[in-house]
Design a protein around this motif. Structure first.
Motif, mmCIF file in Angstrom:
data_model
loop_
_atom_site.group_PDB
_atom_site.id
_atom_site.type_symbol
_atom_site.label_atom_id
_atom_site.label_comp_id
_atom_site.label_asym_id
_atom_site.label_seq_id
_atom_site.Cartn_x
_atom_site.Cartn_y
_atom_site.Cartn_z
ATOM 1 N N ASN A 59 3.696 -1.311 4.835
ATOM 2 C CA ASN A 59 2.452 -1.676 4.151
ATOM 3 C C ASN A 59 1.842 -2.876 4.872
ATOM 4 O OD1 ASN A 59 3.510 -4.154 2.995
ATOM 5 N ND2 ASN A 59 4.514 -2.932 1.424
ATOM 6 N N GLY A 60 0.630 -3.249 4.484
ATOM 7 C CA GLY A 60 -0.070 -4.338 5.157
ATOM 8 C C GLY A 60 0.694 -5.648 5.128
ATOM 9 N N TYR A 83 -6.159 -5.710 7.362
ATOM 10 C CA TYR A 83 -6.629 -4.590 6.548
ATOM 11 C C TYR A 83 -7.852 -3.876 7.143
ATOM 12 C CZ TYR A 83 -2.997 -5.609 3.229
ATOM 13 O OH TYR A 83 -1.770 -5.781 2.655
ATOM 14 N N PRO A 84 -8.815 -4.570 7.718
ATOM 15 C CA PRO A 84 -9.895 -3.840 8.393
ATOM 16 C C PRO A 84 -9.396 -3.031 9.600
ATOM 17 C CG PRO A 84 -10.613 -6.067 7.882
ATOM 18 C CD PRO A 84 -9.141 -6.002 7.584
ATOM 19 N N ALA A 85 -8.408 -3.568 10.322
ATOM 20 C CA ALA A 85 -7.850 -2.836 11.456
ATOM 21 C C ALA A 85 -7.122 -1.582 10.971
ATOM 22 C CB ALA A 85 -6.909 -3.722 12.264
ATOM 23 N N LEU A 86 -6.403 -1.695 9.850
ATOM 24 C CA LEU A 86 -5.750 -0.521 9.268
ATOM 25 C C LEU A 86 -6.793 0.533 8.887
ATOM 26 C CD1 LEU A 86 -3.058 -2.279 7.054
ATOM 27 C CD2 LEU A 86 -2.590 -0.725 8.963
ATOM 28 N N GLN A 87 -7.892 0.077 8.269
ATOM 29 C CA GLN A 87 -8.937 1.012 7.867
ATOM 30 C C GLN A 87 -9.560 1.693 9.090
ATOM 31 O OE1 GLN A 87 -9.847 1.971 4.632
ATOM 32 N NE2 GLN A 87 -10.804 3.544 5.895
ATOM 33 N N GLN A 88 -9.775 0.916 10.156
ATOM 34 C CA GLN A 88 -10.361 1.490 11.371
ATOM 35 C C GLN A 88 -9.419 2.536 11.979
ATOM 36 O OE1 GLN A 88 -11.234 -1.327 14.483
ATOM 37 N NE2 GLN A 88 -11.992 0.244 15.873
ATOM 38 N N LEU A 89 -8.126 2.240 12.028
ATOM 39 C CA LEU A 89 -7.158 3.196 12.570
ATOM 40 C C LEU A 89 -7.093 4.453 11.704
ATOM 41 C CD1 LEU A 89 -4.385 0.665 13.616
ATOM 42 C CD2 LEU A 89 -5.686 2.143 15.167
ATOM 43 N N LEU A 96 -2.213 7.116 8.527
ATOM 44 C CA LEU A 96 -2.476 7.643 7.198
ATOM 45 C C LEU A 96 -1.860 6.694 6.191
ATOM 46 C CD1 LEU A 96 -3.481 10.067 5.477
ATOM 47 C CD2 LEU A 96 -1.175 11.015 5.705
ATOM 48 N N GLY A 97 -2.585 6.414 5.117
ATOM 49 C CA GLY A 97 -2.074 5.552 4.061
ATOM 50 C C GLY A 97 -1.676 6.366 2.851
ATOM 51 N N ASP A 98 -0.447 6.199 2.389
ATOM 52 C CA ASP A 98 0.047 6.853 1.186
ATOM 53 C C ASP A 98 0.324 5.798 0.133
ATOM 54 O OD1 ASP A 98 0.119 9.525 2.169
ATOM 55 O OD2 ASP A 98 1.994 9.066 3.242
ATOM 56 N N ASP A 101 4.050 3.332 -5.808
ATOM 57 C CA ASP A 101 4.422 2.117 -6.554
ATOM 58 C C ASP A 101 3.364 1.032 -6.436
ATOM 59 O OD1 ASP A 101 6.849 3.326 -7.296
ATOM 60 O OD2 ASP A 101 7.854 2.587 -5.477
ATOM 61 N N GLY A 102 2.103 1.420 -6.421
ATOM 62 C CA GLY A 102 1.014 0.458 -6.380
ATOM 63 C C GLY A 102 0.765 -0.154 -5.009
ATOM 64 N N ARG A 103 1.481 0.302 -4.001
ATOM 65 C CA ARG A 103 1.293 -0.206 -2.638
ATOM 66 C C ARG A 103 0.931 0.932 -1.719
ATOM 67 N NH1 ARG A 103 4.140 -5.344 -0.670
ATOM 68 N NH2 ARG A 103 4.173 -6.537 -2.572
ATOM 69 N N LYS A 104 0.080 0.618 -0.771
ATOM 70 C CA LYS A 104 -0.320 1.611 0.211
ATOM 71 C C LYS A 104 0.534 1.421 1.458
ATOM 72 C CE LYS A 104 -4.571 3.861 1.441
ATOM 73 N NZ LYS A 104 -6.026 3.783 1.367
ATOM 74 N N THR A 105 1.291 2.439 1.801
ATOM 75 C CA THR A 105 2.154 2.406 2.976
ATOM 76 C C THR A 105 1.501 3.248 4.064
ATOM 77 O OG1 THR A 105 4.104 2.146 1.596
ATOM 78 C CG2 THR A 105 4.469 2.875 3.849
ATOM 79 N N PHE A 106 1.465 2.692 5.260
ATOM 80 C CA PHE A 106 0.805 3.353 6.382
ATOM 81 C C PHE A 106 1.844 3.902 7.347
ATOM 82 C CE2 PHE A 106 -2.030 0.194 4.669
ATOM 83 C CZ PHE A 106 -3.244 0.863 4.600
ATOM 84 N N SER A 107 1.514 5.035 7.942
ATOM 85 C CA SER A 107 2.371 5.626 8.971
ATOM 86 C C SER A 107 1.471 6.308 9.994
ATOM 87 C CB SER A 107 3.352 6.623 8.350
ATOM 88 O OG SER A 107 2.651 7.622 7.640
ATOM 89 N N LEU A 108 2.030 6.553 11.176
ATOM 90 C CA LEU A 108 1.271 7.233 12.224
ATOM 91 C C LEU A 108 1.097 8.706 11.856
ATOM 92 C CD1 LEU A 108 2.885 5.864 15.525
ATOM 93 C CD2 LEU A 108 0.684 5.232 14.533
ATOM 94 N N THR A 109 -0.058 9.235 12.138
ATOM 95 C CA THR A 109 -0.286 10.675 12.014
ATOM 96 C C THR A 109 0.219 11.334 13.296
ATOM 97 O OG1 THR A 109 -2.469 10.505 13.024
ATOM 98 C CG2 THR A 109 -2.363 10.314 10.608
ATOM 99 N N GLU A 110 0.166 12.648 13.352
ATOM 100 C CA GLU A 110 0.540 13.349 14.580
ATOM 101 C C GLU A 110 -0.364 12.894 15.731
ATOM 102 O OE1 GLU A 110 2.886 15.218 16.956
ATOM 103 O OE2 GLU A 110 3.286 15.252 14.808
ATOM 104 N N ALA A 111 -1.663 12.760 15.433
ATOM 105 C CA ALA A 111 -2.612 12.276 16.453
ATOM 106 C C ALA A 111 -2.258 10.848 16.867
ATOM 107 C CB ALA A 111 -4.036 12.333 15.917
#
Length: 193
Positions: A59-60, A83-89, A96-98, A101-111
């Motif tokens: 997460n962030g 957070y803006p860099a996460l949004q841009q990515l 992708l952000g999932d 538990d009230g937190r957004k966890t980010f992971s790489l997509t296939e791309a």
């Protein structure tokens, strides 16, 4: 309280007196103990995010903490940068952000994994290791941070301490100053004087 030490009705001197800027501007603007540490280069937040997410989801907050830890405390990107860099990515389809538990966890997509594989990212904190810890700030920034904290502690001792405590603080500061000059001179032992 200030009268006990002979400072009259205005109280004890502040850090501007103690560190010699005489009430005027500090010698380096808002950085009284030296020039500001170098800033991270453009794109370093983005690169740091991609490097960390290539290792696994985060997460962030975890990204911010991990960057600070890996840079040895020399760089802690702000939420306003992360957070803006996460949004841009995410907008680019690289992450992708999932929400869980009230937190957004980010992971790489296939791309994102393909992008990282095609464009190997060098972690920004690797620059710190290559330059002996001077990115961004390293030991130099750490020394100035400690000096600022020392100044705060000195002001508190002067303002709230007994005459005996102030005298003890003076002796400690004098010994420390002499030891610092000893380091420059290459002396292994403190000088008596």
């Amino acid at each position: 309280m200030g009268r006990r030490h002979g400072w009259g009705h205005h109280g004890p001197p502040g850090p501007e007196f103690l560190f010699g800027f005489g009430g005027g501007r500090p010698p380096f603007g808002k950085f009284p103990f030296g020039p500001p540490p170098p800033k991270a280069k453009r794109g370093d937040v983005r690169t740091a995010i991609l490097v960390l997410l290539a290792e696994g989801p985060r997460n962030g907050y975890q990204i911010i903490q991990e960057v600070e830890e890996r840079s040895g405390g020399a760089w802690k990107p702000s939420p306003g940068a992360v957070y803006p860099a996460l949004q841009q990515l995410a907008d680019e389809g690289l992450i992708l952000g999932d929400e869980a538990d009230g937190r957004k966890t980010f992971s790489l997509t296939e791309a994102g994994r393909s992008y990282v594989a095609a464009n190997p990212q060098t972690a920004p904190w690797a620059d710190q290791e290559d330059t002996g810890g001077d990115w961004p700030g390293g030991d130099i920034a750490a020394v100035f941070k400690e000096a600022a904290q020392l100044g705060t502690a000195l002001v508190q001792v002067v303002q709230a301490g007994s005459p005996e405590q102030v005298a003890e603080a003076r002796k400690l500061v004098t010994a420390t100053r002499k030891r610092l000059y000893g380091i420059l001179a290459g002396d292994d032992e403190e000088e008596d004087a």
